[in-house]
Design a protein around this motif. Structure first.
Motif, PDB file in Angstrom:
ATOM      1  N   ARG A 272     -18.934  26.047   7.307  1.00 54.48           N
ATOM      2  CA  ARG A 272     -18.102  26.336   6.137  1.00 54.48           C
ATOM      3  C   ARG A 272     -16.993  27.335   6.481  1.00 54.48           C
ATOM      4  N   GLU A 273     -17.284  28.294   7.362  1.00 54.46           N
ATOM      5  CA  GLU A 273     -16.305  29.311   7.732  1.00 54.46           C
ATOM      6  C   GLU A 273     -15.087  28.685   8.422  1.00 54.46           C
ATOM      7  N   ILE A 274     -15.337  27.608   9.198  1.00 55.57           N
ATOM      8  CA  ILE A 274     -14.224  26.942   9.895  1.00 55.57           C
ATOM      9  C   ILE A 274     -13.348  26.203   8.889  1.00 55.57           C
ATOM     10  N   LEU A 275     -13.989  25.541   7.948  1.00 56.38           N
ATOM     11  CA  LEU A 275     -13.225  24.826   6.910  1.00 56.38           C
ATOM     12  C   LEU A 275     -12.404  25.818   6.086  1.00 56.38           C
TER      13      LEU A 275
ATOM     14  N   LYS B  87      -1.545  20.749  -2.361  1.00 56.45           N
ATOM     15  CA  LYS B  87      -1.545  19.364  -1.871  1.00 56.45           C
ATOM     16  C   LYS B  87      -2.899  19.003  -1.256  1.00 56.45           C
ATOM     17  N   LEU B  88      -3.546  19.972  -0.634  1.00 56.09           N
ATOM     18  CA  LEU B  88      -4.856  19.713  -0.044  1.00 56.09           C
ATOM     19  C   LEU B  88      -5.869  19.350  -1.132  1.00 56.09           C
ATOM     20  N   HIS B  89      -5.857  20.093  -2.220  1.00 62.57           N
ATOM     21  CA  HIS B  89      -6.791  19.803  -3.314  1.00 62.57           C
ATOM     22  C   HIS B  89      -6.496  18.445  -3.943  1.00 62.57           C
ATOM     23  N   HIS B  90      -5.241  18.088  -3.982  1.00 69.29           N
ATOM     24  CA  HIS B  90      -4.873  16.792  -4.561  1.00 69.29           C
ATOM     25  C   HIS B  90      -5.330  15.647  -3.658  1.00 69.29           C
ATOM     26  N   LYS B  91      -5.233  15.863  -2.341  1.00 69.43           N
ATOM     27  CA  LYS B  91      -5.564  14.799  -1.385  1.00 69.43           C
ATOM     28  C   LYS B  91      -7.067  14.678  -1.150  1.00 69.43           C
ATOM     29  N   PHE B  92      -7.769  15.817  -1.114  1.00 75.82           N
ATOM     30  CA  PHE B  92      -9.202  15.804  -0.802  1.00 75.82           C
ATOM     31  C   PHE B  92      -9.981  16.223  -2.052  1.00 75.82           C
ATOM     32  N   LYS B  93     -10.478  15.238  -2.772  1.00 78.36           N
ATOM     33  CA  LYS B  93     -11.109  15.480  -4.074  1.00 78.36           C
ATOM     34  C   LYS B  93     -12.375  16.322  -3.962  1.00 78.36           C
ATOM     35  N   LYS B  94     -13.048  16.273  -2.826  1.00 80.73           N
ATOM     36  CA  LYS B  94     -14.297  17.018  -2.640  1.00 80.73           C
ATOM     37  C   LYS B  94     -14.075  18.342  -1.894  1.00 80.73           C
ATOM     38  N   LEU B  95     -12.816  18.781  -1.804  1.00 80.89           N
ATOM     39  CA  LEU B  95     -12.498  19.960  -0.996  1.00 80.89           C
ATOM     40  C   LEU B  95     -13.277  21.196  -1.455  1.00 80.89           C
ATOM     41  N   ASP B  96     -13.357  21.418  -2.759  1.00 78.97           N
ATOM     42  CA  ASP B  96     -14.096  22.585  -3.254  1.00 78.97           C
ATOM     43  C   ASP B  96     -15.552  22.555  -2.811  1.00 78.97           C
ATOM     44  N   ASP B  97     -16.141  21.368  -2.819  1.00 73.90           N
ATOM     45  CA  ASP B  97     -17.536  21.232  -2.379  1.00 73.90           C
ATOM     46  C   ASP B  97     -17.663  21.489  -0.882  1.00 73.90           C
ATOM     47  N   TRP B  98     -16.666  21.054  -0.096  1.00 74.12           N
ATOM     48  CA  TRP B  98     -16.677  21.341   1.340  1.00 74.12           C
ATOM     49  C   TRP B  98     -16.662  22.850   1.575  1.00 74.12           C
ATOM     50  N   LEU B  99     -15.751  23.536   0.870  1.00 76.74           N
ATOM     51  CA  LEU B  99     -15.569  24.968   1.080  1.00 76.74           C
ATOM     52  C   LEU B  99     -16.780  25.774   0.625  1.00 76.74           C
ATOM     53  N   LYS B 100     -17.539  25.225  -0.327  1.00 69.29           N
ATOM     54  CA  LYS B 100     -18.750  25.907  -0.803  1.00 69.29           C
ATOM     55  C   LYS B 100     -19.971  25.540   0.033  1.00 69.29           C
ATOM     56  N   GLY B 101     -19.820  24.541   0.912  1.00 70.46           N
ATOM     57  CA  GLY B 101     -20.942  24.116   1.733  1.00 70.46           C
ATOM     58  C   GLY B 101     -21.882  23.172   1.024  1.00 70.46           C
ATOM     59  N   ASN B 102     -21.451  22.613  -0.120  1.00 67.05           N
ATOM     60  CA  ASN B 102     -22.310  21.698  -0.874  1.00 67.05           C
ATOM     61  C   ASN B 102     -22.375  20.316  -0.250  1.00 67.05           C
ATOM     62  N   ILE B 103     -21.311  19.945   0.469  1.00 65.60           N
ATOM     63  CA  ILE B 103     -21.244  18.622   1.082  1.00 65.60           C
ATOM     64  C   ILE B 103     -20.375  18.699   2.322  1.00 65.60           C
ATOM     65  N   GLN B 104     -20.658  17.848   3.300  1.00 68.39           N
ATOM     66  CA  GLN B 104     -19.893  17.820   4.535  1.00 68.39           C
ATOM     67  C   GLN B 104     -18.904  16.648   4.507  1.00 68.39           C
ATOM     68  N   PRO B 105     -17.750  16.780   5.147  1.00 74.21           N
ATOM     69  CA  PRO B 105     -16.797  15.668   5.198  1.00 74.21           C
ATOM     70  C   PRO B 105     -17.234  14.607   6.200  1.00 74.21           C
ATOM     71  N   THR B 106     -16.735  13.391   6.006  1.00 71.86           N
ATOM     72  CA  THR B 106     -16.957  12.351   7.002  1.00 71.86           C
ATOM     73  C   THR B 106     -16.000  12.590   8.168  1.00 71.86           C
ATOM     74  N   LEU B 107     -16.181  11.889   9.278  1.00 75.37           N
ATOM     75  CA  LEU B 107     -15.301  12.064  10.432  1.00 75.37           C
ATOM     76  C   LEU B 107     -13.863  11.710  10.066  1.00 75.37           C
ATOM     77  N   LYS B 108     -13.683  10.629   9.312  1.00 71.56           N
ATOM     78  CA  LYS B 108     -12.338  10.216   8.918  1.00 71.56           C
ATOM     79  C   LYS B 108     -11.703  11.276   8.015  1.00 71.56           C
TER      80      LYS B 108
ATOM     81  N   TYR C  49     -11.174  22.358  16.896  1.00 74.00           N
ATOM     82  CA  TYR C  49     -11.463  23.661  16.307  1.00 74.00           C
ATOM     83  C   TYR C  49     -12.606  23.592  15.289  1.00 74.00           C
ATOM     84  N   PHE C  50     -12.763  22.415  14.662  1.00 78.35           N
ATOM     85  CA  PHE C  50     -13.773  22.294  13.611  1.00 78.35           C
ATOM     86  C   PHE C  50     -15.204  22.272  14.170  1.00 78.35           C
ATOM     87  N   PHE C  51     -15.326  22.193  15.476  1.00 80.10           N
ATOM     88  CA  PHE C  51     -16.653  22.152  16.090  1.00 80.10           C
ATOM     89  C   PHE C  51     -16.996  23.475  16.769  1.00 80.10           C
ATOM     90  N   LEU C  52     -16.158  24.493  16.546  1.00 77.68           N
ATOM     91  CA  LEU C  52     -16.449  25.822  17.070  1.00 77.68           C
ATOM     92  C   LEU C  52     -17.519  26.495  16.217  1.00 77.68           C
TER      93      LEU C  52
END
Length: 382
Positions: free
Chosen positions: A9-12, A24-45, A60-63
């Motif tokens: 979550r810290e990397i995201l 624009k990020l929030h508009h494009k990625f509907k689950k962004l808030d959940d990613w940032l809270k650690g509730n759900i992980q993004p797919t590779l795509k 960088y996302f794998f650090l």
């Protein structure tokens, strides 16, 4: 079912916070808030798209922890700056790109010339009038050079040619590399200078107005004479607290609007309704430079200055700016790469002194696009 990628979550959060386009990020990625809270992980795509949208290398996302990105030179900002203190990915990437090009030029000059530039870091005083005089001497210009040129872009090109005669590399770009989707933000920086006694390099934000680029260019030349690299606001308002910035700002104002001539022109045109624009065209600077110069010379009061400044800001807000373009792809590339760098790179490549892959890396061009640029550059003006 799509496989989700385990990302801390810290990397995201770090990638999200370094972006200047959060809405624009929030508009494009509907689950962004959940990613940032650690509730759900993004797919590779999704992660690949997020990496592209935040200008973050995918690896960088794998650090295990966020990387530390620091600018290698001071970043002078305005007093009470509204922007975040961290540099944007666009600025960081542009600065690193210029460092690579400067390294190439240093090697080139070391091989073929070998002599350092004596004027770099030569000024150790504190008088902006003296510093302005040194700039005028370096560029071999008289006090009224600007009045002999009828257009701002021609004045800028003329100054650049004088810089290049003194081995100062000048590059102008309003985007990151050749990526038209990544416009550089004038609000973050107007330019920067990488001081070196072999190959000093000035970068101007091409998204800025030509009049502002002229002021920034001279401001950066002042930095070279002082021997101080910096990413700067280069504002005639002197809104930066650091002494070196105020010294460079004042020297640029004195160089571009010499006191005695300025007072003469002011007395001649003061009654004009558009006095600031009228005199600005004479000296090839923006109206705000004229107003600030008039204030410093006590030709107007602070009340008059702030009255003008309020109206001027309102006028600028109604203007939609965009990076200037000549309408010719190769000529735009020439401005982005600069004459000194283009000449040296083409010579070294055609001579076989560096592989074409190095030239591709340094320019962002490949194959026939690079070859066509060589043909254009060598045949320009014919």
């Amino acid at each position: 079912m799509s496989v989700r990628v385990q990302v801390k979550r810290e990397i995201l959060e770090w990638a999200y916070n370094r972006s200047m386009k959060k809405e624009k990020l929030h508009h494009k990625f509907k689950k962004l808030d959940d990613w940032l809270k650690g509730n759900i992980q993004p797919t590779l795509k999704q992660l690949e798209d997020f990496a592209k949208s935040t200008s973050t290398p995918l690896g960088y996302f794998f650090l295990q922890q966020p990387p530390v990105e620091e600018l290698p030179i001071p970043h002078y900002r305005k007093i009470d700056d509204e922007f975040k203190s961290n540099a944007s990915p666009d600025l960081i990437e542009t600065l690193h790109m210029m460092q690579r090009r400067q390294d190439f030029m240093k090697e080139y000059y070391d091989e073929y010339i070998g002599e350092p530039l004596e004027y770099v870091g030569s000024y150790t005083g504190s008088s902006f009038e003296e510093l302005a005089s040194n700039i005028r001497s370096l560029l071999n210009l008289d006090f009224e050079w600007a009045s002999k040129i009828n257009q701002f872009d021609k004045a800028l090109n003329y100054l650049i040619s004088r810089c290049e005669e003194n081995r100062i590399v000048v590059m102008i770009n309003g985007i990151v590399g050749n990526n038209t989707h990544r416009k550089l933000d004038v609000g973050e920086f107007r330019g920067f200078v990488l001081v070196d006694d072999t190959a000093p390099l000035i970068f101007l934000n091409g998204a800025d107005a030509k009049s502002a680029q002229i002021f920034t260019l001279i401001h950066e030349v002042a930095h070279i004479l002082i021997g101080s690299s910096a990413v700067v606001e280069a504002s005639p308002l002197n809104e930066v607290e650091e002494g070196v910035e105020q010294l460079c700002n004042s020297a640029a104002a004195e160089f571009l609007c010499p006191k005695d001539i300025f007072i003469e022109k002011w007395n001649t045109h003061y009654a004009d309704p558009g006095v600031y624009k009228t005199i600005g065209k004479i000296f090839k600077v923006s109206p705000i430079v004229i107003a600030r110069r008039a204030l410093d010379l006590k030709l107007i009061t602070k009340t008059e200055f702030y009255s003008f400044y309020t109206d001027y800001k309102r006028e600028l807000e109604n203007i939609v700016s965009s990076p200037a373009s000549s309408g010719h792809f190769h000529n735009t590339l020439r401005v982005r790469l600069g004459n000194l760098f283009s000449s040296a790179l083409i010579y070294q490549t055609k001579s076989g002194n560096i592989p074409y892959t190095d030239a591709y890396r340094l320019t962002g061009l490949k194959g026939s696009t690079f070859e066509n640029y060589i043909k254009f550059y060598e045949g320009r003006g014919m």
